[in-house]
Enzyme design. Structure first.
Site, PDB file in Angstrom:
ATOM      1  N   VAL A   1       0.876  -1.173   0.000  1.00  0.00           N
ATOM      2  CA  VAL A   1       0.000   0.000   0.000  1.00  0.00           C
ATOM      3  C   VAL A   1       0.916   1.225   0.000  1.00  0.00           C
ATOM      4  O   VAL A   1       1.743   1.396   0.889  1.00  0.00           O
ATOM      5  CB  VAL A   1      -0.936   0.015   1.221  1.00  0.00           C
TER       6      VAL A   1
ATOM      7  N   GLU B   1      11.658  -7.343  -4.645  1.00  0.00           N
ATOM      8  CA  GLU B   1      10.930  -6.962  -3.427  1.00  0.00           C
ATOM      9  C   GLU B   1      10.333  -8.190  -2.734  1.00  0.00           C
ATOM     10  O   GLU B   1       9.646  -8.081  -1.735  1.00  0.00           O
ATOM     11  CB  GLU B   1       9.852  -5.920  -3.750  1.00  0.00           C
TER      12      GLU B   1
ATOM     13  N   ALA C   1       5.606   4.964 -11.009  1.00  0.00           N
ATOM     14  CA  ALA C   1       5.395   3.616 -11.581  1.00  0.00           C
ATOM     15  C   ALA C   1       5.867   3.506 -13.029  1.00  0.00           C
ATOM     16  O   ALA C   1       5.483   2.582 -13.733  1.00  0.00           O
ATOM     17  CB  ALA C   1       3.928   3.239 -11.475  1.00  0.00           C
ATOM     18  N   ALA C   2       6.714   4.435 -13.449  1.00  0.00           N
ATOM     19  CA  ALA C   2       7.128   4.460 -14.861  1.00  0.00           C
ATOM     20  C   ALA C   2       7.785   3.147 -15.296  1.00  0.00           C
ATOM     21  O   ALA C   2       7.430   2.568 -16.324  1.00  0.00           O
ATOM     22  CB  ALA C   2       8.079   5.630 -15.102  1.00  0.00           C
ATOM     23  N   GLY C   3       8.754   2.682 -14.519  1.00  0.00           N
ATOM     24  CA  GLY C   3       9.469   1.452 -14.871  1.00  0.00           C
ATOM     25  C   GLY C   3       8.579   0.229 -14.830  1.00  0.00           C
ATOM     26  O   GLY C   3       8.679  -0.658 -15.682  1.00  0.00           O
ATOM     27  N   ASP C   4       7.694   0.174 -13.846  1.00  0.00           N
ATOM     28  CA  ASP C   4       6.778  -0.972 -13.720  1.00  0.00           C
ATOM     29  C   ASP C   4       5.766  -0.990 -14.863  1.00  0.00           C
ATOM     30  O   ASP C   4       5.436  -2.048 -15.392  1.00  0.00           O
ATOM     31  CB  ASP C   4       6.041  -0.927 -12.380  1.00  0.00           C
TER      32      ASP C   4
END
Length: 305
Positions: A13, A141, A250-253
């Site tokens: 979260v 992660e 969140a660009a890379g994801d």
């Protein structure tokens, strides 16, 4: 044909605090805004894949708390199969605290929580979800031991494995040998190879180093500049789309998830898939939040017109 993507990864979260600038050591600043949303590298990548059209399944772990239920429901909202998300009875759901400045740059603190408790046996229990996928994605992660187990199952069943070594950490050599492609950003790539990414020659040197480590294929994302790729068929650089970023969280994801929705396992369309992924990422950085910023297939195609 629809790609089937399984993601082994984190569920966090995210709490985002908007600030004018990053605080200096010992300095207290007022946050201008605070918001919470579903996130975590794994969850973001799965949502990006699903929204871009892939049939997506998730392997991970949440705590026995309201945050965990929120994360599962968030994935289900995007029609992601959550049957292989386990619940930890003792450790809470992962969380991230994001400082976001006016330039759209961020600093992130992550509490791993239940993400760090993903065990080999939970991966084995998800064997069918791995075997039936076209692509299996993992990041750092969740424990590398779980990724090794998942990648072993994938390789035994002809499933293409994508390793996103983020956040950068020392990699189990066995995991590298089980990875069909590795997708770091330029900082992560330099950390892992010891070769700074400055130009095309240094990117090719990074690719050669990864081949020595056992990974044949490489994509290096270079922020707003674009992405370099190296495969058996050759190498090239795909430029990014020029946009004004408001939040790069969140660009890379988004890039990786949407890439997996379009890529062919033989990598024959890698340049086209990378262009699609760059477009998806360019939309995400123009919006606030991690998961809320990830575009749909229709939005990505529309932006191409």
């Amino acid at each position: 044909m629809t790609n089937k993507v399984t993601v082994l990864g984190s569920l966090n979260v995210d709490t985002t605090m908007r600030v004018k600038r990053m605080p200096l050591p010992g300095e207290t600043l007022q946050a201008e805004n605070k918001s919470s949303a579903a996130g975590g590298k794994g969850a973001n990548q799965a949502v990006a894949a699903a929204r871009a059209g892939a049939e997506t399944s998730f392997i991970g772990k949440v705590g026995k708390d309201s945050s965990g239920q929120f994360m599962i429901e968030s994935l289900q909202d995007d029609n992601i199969d959550t049957t292989c998300i386990a619940t930890d009875e003792t450790v809470g759901t992962g969380s991230a605290f994001i400082l976001l400045d006016e330039e759209g740059q961020n600093s992130i603190l992550v509490y791993g929580g239940s993400n760090q408790q993903v065990k080999k046996e939970e991966v084995v229990a998800a064997e069918d979800k791995i075997k039936n996928a076209d692509f299996l994605i993992a990041q750092f992660e969740t424990p590398q031991a779980a990724a090794v187990e998942a990648f072993k199952i994938a390789k035994a069943n002809g499933v293409f494995t994508i390793l996103n070594p983020a956040p950068a950490a020392e990699i189990d050599p066995e995991l590298l040998k089980l990875s069909d492609i590795i997708v770091p950003n330029e900082t992560e790539s330099a950390t892992l190879t010891g070769i700074e990414v400055t130009d095309e020659a240094s990117m090719v040197a990074n690719a050669d180093k990864f081949k020595e480590m056992g990974v044949e294929n490489l994509i290096i994302t270079v922020g707003s500049k674009g992405a370099f790729y190296s495969t058996k068929a050759g190498h090239d650089f795909v430029p990014a789309f020029k946009v004004k970023a408001v939040d790069t969280t969140a660009a890379g994801d988004t890039f990786l998830g949407s890439l997996s929705s379009q890529l062919k396992p033989d990598l024959s369309n890698i340049a086209e898939a990378l262009t699609f992924a760059q477009r998806a990422s360019s939309i995400a950085v123009q919006r606030l939040g991690a998961m809320p910023s990830i575009p749909t297939y229709e939005e990505i195609v529309e932006a191409n017109k």
